[in-house]
Design a protein around this motif. Structure first.
Motif, PDB file in Angstrom:
ATOM      1  N   LEU A  79      81.380   2.020   2.836  1.00 20.48           N
ATOM      2  CA  LEU A  79      80.377   2.802   2.110  1.00 20.48           C
ATOM      3  C   LEU A  79      79.007   2.681   2.770  1.00 20.48           C
ATOM      4  O   LEU A  79      78.295   3.683   2.938  1.00 20.48           O
ATOM      5  CB  LEU A  79      80.295   2.357   0.651  1.00 20.48           C
ATOM      6  N   ASP A  80      78.648   1.479   3.156  1.00 25.68           N
ATOM      7  CA  ASP A  80      77.359   1.269   3.828  1.00 25.68           C
ATOM      8  C   ASP A  80      77.298   2.058   5.129  1.00 25.68           C
ATOM      9  O   ASP A  80      76.294   2.723   5.420  1.00 25.68           O
ATOM     10  CB  ASP A  80      77.118  -0.219   4.108  1.00 25.68           C
ATOM     11  N   TYR A  81      78.374   2.003   5.920  1.00 26.57           N
ATOM     12  CA  TYR A  81      78.400   2.744   7.179  1.00 26.57           C
ATOM     13  C   TYR A  81      78.379   4.244   6.948  1.00 26.57           C
ATOM     14  O   TYR A  81      77.711   4.984   7.677  1.00 26.57           O
ATOM     15  CB  TYR A  81      79.603   2.340   8.033  1.00 26.57           C
ATOM     16  N   ARG A  84      74.884   5.276   6.278  1.00 31.42           N
ATOM     17  CA  ARG A  84      74.076   5.216   7.505  1.00 31.42           C
ATOM     18  C   ARG A  84      74.375   6.398   8.429  1.00 31.42           C
ATOM     19  O   ARG A  84      73.458   6.997   9.010  1.00 31.42           O
ATOM     20  CB  ARG A  84      74.315   3.891   8.212  1.00 31.42           C
ATOM     21  N   VAL A  85      75.662   6.756   8.571  1.00 31.42           N
ATOM     22  CA  VAL A  85      76.036   7.905   9.398  1.00 31.42           C
ATOM     23  C   VAL A  85      75.495   9.195   8.780  1.00 31.42           C
ATOM     24  O   VAL A  85      74.955  10.053   9.479  1.00 31.42           O
ATOM     25  CB  VAL A  85      77.571   7.977   9.581  1.00 31.42           C
ATOM     26  N   ALA A  86      75.604   9.318   7.452  1.00 33.65           N
ATOM     27  CA  ALA A  86      75.088  10.510   6.774  1.00 33.65           C
ATOM     28  C   ALA A  86      73.583  10.666   6.985  1.00 33.65           C
ATOM     29  O   ALA A  86      73.067  11.788   7.012  1.00 33.65           O
ATOM     30  CB  ALA A  86      75.409  10.443   5.285  1.00 33.65           C
ATOM     31  N   LYS A  87      72.898   9.562   7.173  1.00 30.25           N
ATOM     32  CA  LYS A  87      71.450   9.607   7.422  1.00 30.25           C
ATOM     33  C   LYS A  87      71.132   9.831   8.901  1.00 30.25           C
ATOM     34  O   LYS A  87      69.971   9.836   9.293  1.00 30.25           O
ATOM     35  CB  LYS A  87      70.793   8.304   6.949  1.00 30.25           C
ATOM     36  N   GLY A  88      72.178   9.982   9.724  1.00 29.41           N
ATOM     37  CA  GLY A  88      71.965  10.305  11.125  1.00 29.41           C
ATOM     38  C   GLY A  88      71.985   9.127  12.078  1.00 29.41           C
ATOM     39  O   GLY A  88      71.748   9.291  13.276  1.00 29.41           O
TER      40      GLY A  88
END
Length: 118
Positions: A79-81, A84-88
């Motif tokens: 979930l954390d990753y 982070r990926v969704a935020k670019g």
């Protein structure tokens, strides 16, 4: 419960008890309540993140519990990753060292985060 009663007599300055399960913590809590000792004087930490443990955390009866679940730790990391990926953020090539992630300490403050993962 008998052990907790004995410990209170033998170690009057004791201020923490860590139990092998949430259910054992409930027994210690019962002894402490009977002795009118609150969490401000004695921290009580369970182990297993049980449904009842979350109830005791939320009502302020238990200090903490731990979730010894590698699955929960993996879910938290994923979930954390994902966030982070969704935020670019570029996470290419990163490795998660699961040897350092064997349990999560859950308190009243972070219980809402962990309970849905269990």
């Amino acid at each position: 419960m008998n052990i907790m009663e004995d410990w209170l007599q033998a170690y009057p300055k004791m201020n923490l008890v860590r139990c092998q399960s949430d259910e054992m913590a409930f027994g210690a809590i019962n002894v402490l309540q009977a002795a009118k000792i609150g969490l401000d004087k004695m921290m009580v930490i369970g182990w297993d993140g049980s449904t009842a443990g979350f109830k005791y955390l939320r009502n302020g009866t238990m200090s903490a519990t731990a979730v010894p679940s590698i699955t929960t730790m993996l879910a938290q990391d994923m979930l954390d990753y994902a966030v982070r990926v969704a935020k670019g953020e570029n996470l290419s090539g990163q490795v998660v060292d699961m040897a350092k992630k064997t349990a999560a300490c859950i308190t009243k403050e972070n219980a809402d985060y962990y309970e849905p993962l269990l």
